[in-house]
Structures are given as structure tokens and as C-alpha cells.
Design an enzyme around this catalytic site. Structure first.
Site, short mmCIF file in Angstrom:
data_model
loop_
_atom_site.label_atom_id
_atom_site.label_comp_id
_atom_site.label_asym_id
_atom_site.label_seq_id
_atom_site.Cartn_x
_atom_site.Cartn_y
_atom_site.Cartn_z
N SER A 130 0.83 -1.21 0.00
CA SER A 130 0.00 0.00 0.00
C SER A 130 0.86 1.25 0.00
CB SER A 130 -0.86 -0.02 1.26
OG SER A 130 -1.48 1.22 1.45
N TYR A 177 -1.83 -0.67 10.84
CA TYR A 177 -2.11 -1.31 9.55
C TYR A 177 -0.94 -1.08 8.59
CZ TYR A 177 -3.71 -1.68 4.74
OH TYR A 177 -3.79 -1.98 3.40
N LYS A 222 2.12 -3.67 6.71
CA LYS A 222 2.56 -3.72 5.30
C LYS A 222 4.06 -3.46 5.21
CE LYS A 222 -1.47 -4.53 3.47
NZ LYS A 222 -1.76 -5.82 2.88
P1 NAD Z 1 -10.97 -7.00 1.22
O1 NAD Z 1 -11.21 -6.99 2.68
O2 NAD Z 1 -12.12 -6.78 0.32
O3 NAD Z 1 -10.24 -8.36 0.80
C1 NAD Z 1 -9.41 -9.08 1.68
C2 NAD Z 1 -9.85 -10.53 1.63
O4 NAD Z 1 -9.03 -11.28 2.53
C3 NAD Z 1 -11.30 -10.71 2.07
O5 NAD Z 1 -11.97 -11.53 1.13
C4 NAD Z 1 -11.19 -11.41 3.41
O6 NAD Z 1 -12.29 -12.26 3.67
C5 NAD Z 1 -9.88 -12.15 3.27
N1 NAD Z 1 -9.23 -12.43 4.54
C6 NAD Z 1 -8.99 -11.57 5.57
N2 NAD Z 1 -8.37 -12.22 6.56
C7 NAD Z 1 -8.20 -13.51 6.16
C8 NAD Z 1 -7.63 -14.66 6.76
N3 NAD Z 1 -7.13 -14.63 8.00
N4 NAD Z 1 -7.63 -15.82 6.07
C9 NAD Z 1 -8.17 -15.87 4.81
N5 NAD Z 1 -8.72 -14.83 4.21
C10 NAD Z 1 -8.73 -13.65 4.88
O7 NAD Z 1 -9.83 -5.92 0.93
P2 NAD Z 1 -9.26 -5.40 -0.45
O8 NAD Z 1 -9.60 -3.96 -0.55
O9 NAD Z 1 -9.63 -6.31 -1.54
O10 NAD Z 1 -7.71 -5.50 -0.14
C11 NAD Z 1 -6.92 -6.61 -0.54
C12 NAD Z 1 -5.49 -6.38 -0.06
O11 NAD Z 1 -5.03 -5.14 -0.59
C13 NAD Z 1 -5.36 -6.28 1.45
O12 NAD Z 1 -4.19 -6.92 1.83
C14 NAD Z 1 -5.25 -4.78 1.70
O13 NAD Z 1 -4.53 -4.49 2.86
C15 NAD Z 1 -4.51 -4.32 0.46
N6 NAD Z 1 -4.76 -2.91 0.13
C16 NAD Z 1 -6.03 -2.46 -0.07
C17 NAD Z 1 -6.26 -1.10 -0.35
C18 NAD Z 1 -7.65 -0.57 -0.56
O14 NAD Z 1 -7.83 0.65 -0.52
N7 NAD Z 1 -8.65 -1.40 -0.78
C19 NAD Z 1 -5.17 -0.20 -0.48
C20 NAD Z 1 -3.90 -0.72 -0.30
C21 NAD Z 1 -3.69 -2.07 0.00
N1 UFG Z 2 -12.35 11.56 3.18
C1 UFG Z 2 -13.40 12.42 3.45
N2 UFG Z 2 -14.54 11.90 3.96
C2 UFG Z 2 -14.71 10.58 4.20
C3 UFG Z 2 -13.63 9.69 3.93
C4 UFG Z 2 -12.47 10.22 3.42
O1 UFG Z 2 -13.29 13.62 3.23
O2 UFG Z 2 -15.78 10.17 4.66
C5 UFG Z 2 -11.15 12.10 2.54
C6 UFG Z 2 -9.86 11.81 3.31
O3 UFG Z 2 -9.62 12.83 4.25
C7 UFG Z 2 -8.83 11.78 2.17
C8 UFG Z 2 -9.64 11.23 0.99
O4 UFG Z 2 -10.99 11.45 1.30
O5 UFG Z 2 -8.44 13.08 1.85
C9 UFG Z 2 -9.42 9.74 0.76
O6 UFG Z 2 -9.67 9.05 1.99
P1 UFG Z 2 -9.76 7.46 2.04
O7 UFG Z 2 -10.06 7.09 3.45
O8 UFG Z 2 -10.68 6.97 0.99
O9 UFG Z 2 -8.30 7.01 1.59
P2 UFG Z 2 -6.88 7.26 2.28
O10 UFG Z 2 -5.99 7.84 1.23
O11 UFG Z 2 -7.00 8.05 3.52
O12 UFG Z 2 -6.42 5.81 2.65
C10 UFG Z 2 -6.63 4.72 1.75
C11 UFG Z 2 -6.74 3.43 2.54
C12 UFG Z 2 -5.43 3.08 3.16
C13 UFG Z 2 -4.39 3.01 2.11
C14 UFG Z 2 -4.32 4.32 1.35
C15 UFG Z 2 -3.36 4.16 0.20
O13 UFG Z 2 -7.74 3.55 3.53
O14 UFG Z 2 -5.52 1.83 3.77
O15 UFG Z 2 -5.59 4.65 0.81
O16 UFG Z 2 -3.05 5.41 -0.31
F1 UFG Z 2 -3.20 2.78 2.67
#
Ligand code: NAD
Ligand code: UFG
Length: 429
Positions: free
Chosen positions: A136, A161, A165
Site C-alpha cells: 500500500s 495497519y 505492510k
Molecule cells: P478486502 O477486505 O475486500 O479483501 C481481503 C480478503 O481477505 C477478504 O476476502 C477477506 O475475507 C480475506 N481475509 C482476511 N483475513 C483472512 C484470513 N485470515 N484468512 C483468509 N482470508 C482472509 O480488501 P481489499 O480492498 O480487496 O484489499 C486486498 C489487499 O489489498 C489487502 O491486503 C489490503 O490491505 C490491500 N490494500 C487495499 C487497499 C484498498 O484501498 N482497498 C489499499 C492498499 C492495499
Molecule cells: N475523506 C473524506 N470523507 C470521508 C472519507 C475520506 O473527506 O468520509 C477524505 C480523506 O480525508 C482523504 C480522501 O478522502 O483526503 C481519501 O480518503 P480514504 O479514506 O478513501 O483514503 P486514504 O488515502 O486516507 O487511505 C486509503 C486506505 C489506506 C491506504 C491508502 C493508500 O484507507 O488503507 O488509501 O493510499 F493505505
């Protein structure tokens, strides 16, 4: 039960967390290319329904075996390795809520770090050293300037979190160094994935109150929540609101295909990557107000918002420099901000309460630590899908083939489909 495994001469990819938001979209891309996938997910934050739909969207190409198992359950995980020979692993499984990670850091370190160690140990034991990790942009912590962030920027996550990572990245670097010329590890640092598949059939289905901006905006648009809270209007940005690098979920999913191709070509050349990070972002920053205005266009009306205090730990601007990914992975984000919002709105209107199970209830979301994996071979028949689409202003888009079009999907509805509750149901504040 006999498990339909692929013959050992055909490449099989392990996808942990494949039922989740990013996983399910990546599964569609991989299946569409005819890949053979084994998915391990405990469904603690997802629904098996996403996998059924992914298979349909891929027009039943490739193959998919689903094991409901927890990556913390090393015995169940090893059973999966005993049954399939993997050529590569894409590791999505993990917990991802920043706020929750500060409340239960042990749970986050356990699932994310220990879970990843379990997966990596088994990959090593079963002689598969090709690994793609969901990292991330959060690992960069506080950007030192407004300039787009390159992969060699300093690392320093600001919350538990993010530190999971960061630590996993460091562990993976150590592992690659410990066995020189053997590992191909790609760390994909995602920026802000948003949107949904262009069919509106799969998308993001957050539990409870969404943590992230766009799922919240979508729920305001559908009437489940009254108003968008804009966190801070006094950042040093063009309109004072936070700026992020939003990336369409399908572009992000394709980034995994590009990473896999990179590993495959490296292996074919008898070489090894070691452990390499790549940014997956668009390189363009949009403010919170840009997002609200663009989503308003998709919805066809102005969405209500109010300015509130900054969120603790937020930063003003986070934008990727994706040039390394373009040069070395041959990958580039292609979809526009309007695509992201149109597709998100299509998913939200077609699925106002997210995934619906065969029993017609909302997706079960209770964490279920599994002591044993249960194996499910997904059927190719269609499951019920919600058809009562309120306020939809977008026409379903045409896909290439009739068989995987949204229209064909809807036509295959089971007569027992339960309509979803109205758009104002299930309000939780
Ligand atoms: P998500 O929660 O939709 O997907 C994660 C999946 O992992 C889910 O299906 C959940 O059931 C499964 N899971 C969680 N714990 C588990 C366990 N102990 N055993 C087996 N399965 C398990 O999240 P996502 O948005 O699809 O994110 C996927 C990956 O990408 C994560 O590692 C997250 O940290 C990373 N990531 C997500 C974002 C984002 O904004 N969505 C940004 C950066 C990194
Ligand atoms: N924001 C609002 N209102 C809300 C939610 C968010 O104004 O209800 C704003 C935040 O302040 C930020 C922007 O919208 O300026 C994006 O916020 P998000 O929470 O959607 O995303 P972040 O960039 O804060 O964080 C996300 C994930 C993290 C990940 C990161 C990667 O939550 O886990 O993106 O850049 F690490």
C-alpha cells in the site's frame, strides 16, 4: 472429497483473499485469460457470491477452486498445498481498516504478518518462489514533498495497519536476499482503488460504515446515508480538501496480470527479480471535491456534503509516480475518473445492499476462523442477483459476448430471488 486439481503441467495460481474487493476483480482478469486459480479466503470480509459472479464475468474461462480457509490455520493451509502445485501466489488476504488497526493492533499483526509468514513458509516448502504482495501507498507515511512518490521514497508507515505492510515488505526483502537468484517477489503498492467492474456485477461491499471516501459517497448517493463529511477544507491543495491518486479497480486488477507476466518472463529467462516494489497509481491527484462533483455527474444530481474537521493522521496530498510500473511492467492506468464514478454508481444501484446470498439476506460478514478448510468447486450456474434498481441513470454497458453480458446475467435469475430492501433500509450511523 475428490478435489478437481489441475494437472501438474498446467500452471495454477494461489490467490489468497480472492473473494475480496481487489481479489475478485483480479480473479475476473485472470480467469478471462484462461488461468487456473485456487482461492483461499475465510470470507471474514467478503462473500462467496463475488466468486460466482467473477466466474460468470470471465465467461467461464479458466478454472477456479475455492477453499474456505483461514491463512492463520497453517494445517488447513498446508492441506491446500498438498492438493495443488502452485506456480505463483497473489496474496491479498489481510485486514485493512486503518482505524480498527489502532484499536486491535495485535489482531492486525497476527492476521497480516503471521498470516503472510504462513503462506510464504508453505510456498518455500512446496518450492514455489513467485509471489505478488498487496502492499500500500500507506508505507510511505508522510510524504516529504508534494511531488509524486517514487518507489525509492523513504518508508515510514503512520499506523499499525501501515506498519504491518511495511514489516511484511521488509520480511520479504530478507527472504529474497537469503536465497539469492531464487525468489521473484513483487510488492504492489496500491494507491486509492475505487470503482467497480464496468458491468456493475461485482464491486466493493464494505461492512458497516465505510471507512473510505468513495464507498461512503456511493451510499449517500443511494440514500443509505444522509450526507458526505468532507474531512478538512484547509489543506494546502487547490480547493483545500485532501488530494489522492484514485485508480480504477479494473486498472488495478490488470496491474496484477502485468506483475505476473513480469515474473513469468523473468523465470523464462532463467533469471530472478529478488524483491521489487512497484507503485500502482494513475499519477494524477483528485481532491475530495473533485470526487463528489464527478460522482454527482454519474448520479445525475448534486450530492449533499458538509465540511468537518480533518481526520486524525490524514495528509493533504498523496500521488504516485507510476513511471517505473509503466517502464518495467508495461502497465498504465487507463480509465478516467468519470469511469470510476460511473462504474461505482452502476454497482451501487444494481446492488444497493451489496452481495446477496442465495437465502436472500445480506452478505454474511461475521469473522469465521476456520479450523479446517472446506472445499468448494464453484458451479457454473448463475445465482440470484438483485434486479430492483432504484434511480439508475446509467444504461448497462455492452460486453463482448452475449453470454457474459449483464443482460444475460439478469435473465438467468432464479425465480426464488428475493428483492433487496429499499434504498433507505439498513441505515447505520
Ligand atoms: P478486502 O477486505 O475486500 O479483501 C481481503 C480478503 O481477505 C477478504 O476476502 C477477506 O475475507 C480475506 N481475509 C482476511 N483475513 C483472512 C484470513 N485470515 N484468512 C483468509 N482470508 C482472509 O480488501 P481489499 O480492498 O480487496 O484489499 C486486498 C489487499 O489489498 C489487502 O491486503 C489490503 O490491505 C490491500 N490494500 C487495499 C487497499 C484498498 O484501498 N482497498 C489499499 C492498499 C492495499
Ligand atoms: N475523506 C473524506 N470523507 C470521508 C472519507 C475520506 O473527506 O468520509 C477524505 C480523506 O480525508 C482523504 C480522501 O478522502 O483526503 C481519501 O480518503 P480514504 O479514506 O478513501 O483514503 P486514504 O488515502 O486516507 O487511505 C486509503 C486506505 C489506506 C491506504 C491508502 C493508500 O484507507 O488503507 O488509501 O493510499 F493505505
Amino acid at each position: 472429497m475428490t478435489v478437481p486439481s489441475r494437472p501438474h503441467d498446467q500452471e495454477t495460481i494461489l490467490v489468497t483473499g480472492g473473494a475480496g474487493f481487489i481479489g475478485s476483480h483480479t480473479v475476473v482478469e485472470l480467469l478471462s485469460l484462461g488461468k487456473h486459480l485456487v482461492i483461499v479466503d475465510n470470507l471474514c470480509n467478503s462473500s462467496e457470491e463475488a466468486l460466482h459472479r467473477a466466474k460468470i464475468l470471465a465467461n467461464n474461462n479458466g478454472s477456479l477452486v475455492f477453499h474456505k480457509a483461514d491463512i492463520l490455520d497453517a494445517i488447513a493451509l498446508e492441506r491446500v498445498f498438498e492438493q495443488h502445485k502452485f506456480s505463483a501466489c497473489i496474496h491479498f488476504a489481510g485486514l485493512k481498516a486503518v482505524g480498527e488497526s489502532a484499536q486491535i493492533p495485535l489482531g492486525y499483526y497476527q492476521t497480516n504478518v503471521t498470516g503472510t509468514l504462513n503462506v510464504i513458509q508453505l510456498l518455500q516448502k512446496y518450492n514455489c518462489r513467485n509471489f505478488i504482495f498487496s502492499s500500500s501507498a500507506t508505507v510511505y507515511g508522510l510524504p516529504t514533498s508534494e511531488a509524486p512518490i517514487k518507489e525509492d521514497a523513504s518508508i515510514g508507515a503512520l499506523n499499525p495497519y501501515g506498519r504491518t505492510k511495511q514489516y511484511i515488505e521488509e520480511i520479504l526483502q530478507d527472504i529474497a536476499v537469503s536465497e539469492p537468484n531464487l525468489w521473484n517477489i513483487i510488492l504492489l503498492r496500491y494507491f486509492n482503488p475505487v470503482g467497480a467492474h464496468q458491468s456493475g456485477i461485482i464491486g466493493e461491499d464494505p461492512n458497516g460504515i465505510p471507512n473510505n471516501l468513495m464507498p461512503f459517497v456511493a451510499q449517500v448517493a443511494i440514500g443509505r446515508r444522509p450526507v458526505i463529511s468532507v474531512f478538512g477544507d484547509d489543506y494546502d491543495t487547490k480547493d483545500g480538501t485532501g488530494v489522492r491518486d484514485y485508480i480504477h479497480i479494473v486498472d488495478l486488477a490488470k496491474g496484477h496480470v502485468a506483475a505476473l507476466n513480469k515474473i513469468q518472463s523473468t523465470v523464462a529467462a532463467n533469471s530472478a527479480l529478488g524483491c521489487v516494489p512497484y507503485n500502482l497509481g494513475s499519477g494524477v491527484g483528485y481532491s475530495v471535491m473533485d470526487m463528489i462533483h464527478t460522482m454527482s455527474k454519474s448520479v445525475g444530481r448534486a450530492l449533499p456534503y458538509k465540511a468537518v474537521a480533518r481526520r486524525v493522521g490524514d495528509v493533504g496530498s498523496v500521488i504516485a509516480d507510476p513511471s517505473l510500473s509503466e517502464r518495467e511492467l508495461g502497465w498504465k492506468a487507463e480509465k478516467t475518473l468519470q469511469d470510476m464514478c460511473d462504474d461505482l454508481w452502476r454497482w451501487q444501484t444494481q446492488n444497493p445492499d451489496g452481495y446477496i446470498t442465495t437465502s436472500g439476506t445480506s452478505t454474511p460478514t461475521t469473522p469465521t476462523p476456520a479450523s479446517h478448510s472446506s472445499i468448494v468447486t464453484l458451479p457454473t450456474t448463475l445465482l440470484p442477483i438483485v434486479t430492483s434498481v432504484p434511480k439508475a441513470t446509467l444504461k448497462p454497458i455492452a460486453l463482448d459476448t452475449e453470454a457474459d453480458s449483464p443482460a444475460a446475467f439478469a435473465m438467468a435469475l432464479s425465480p426464488s430471488s428475493s428483492p433487496a430492501p429499499g434504498p433507505n433500509a439498513d441505515i447505520a450511523f
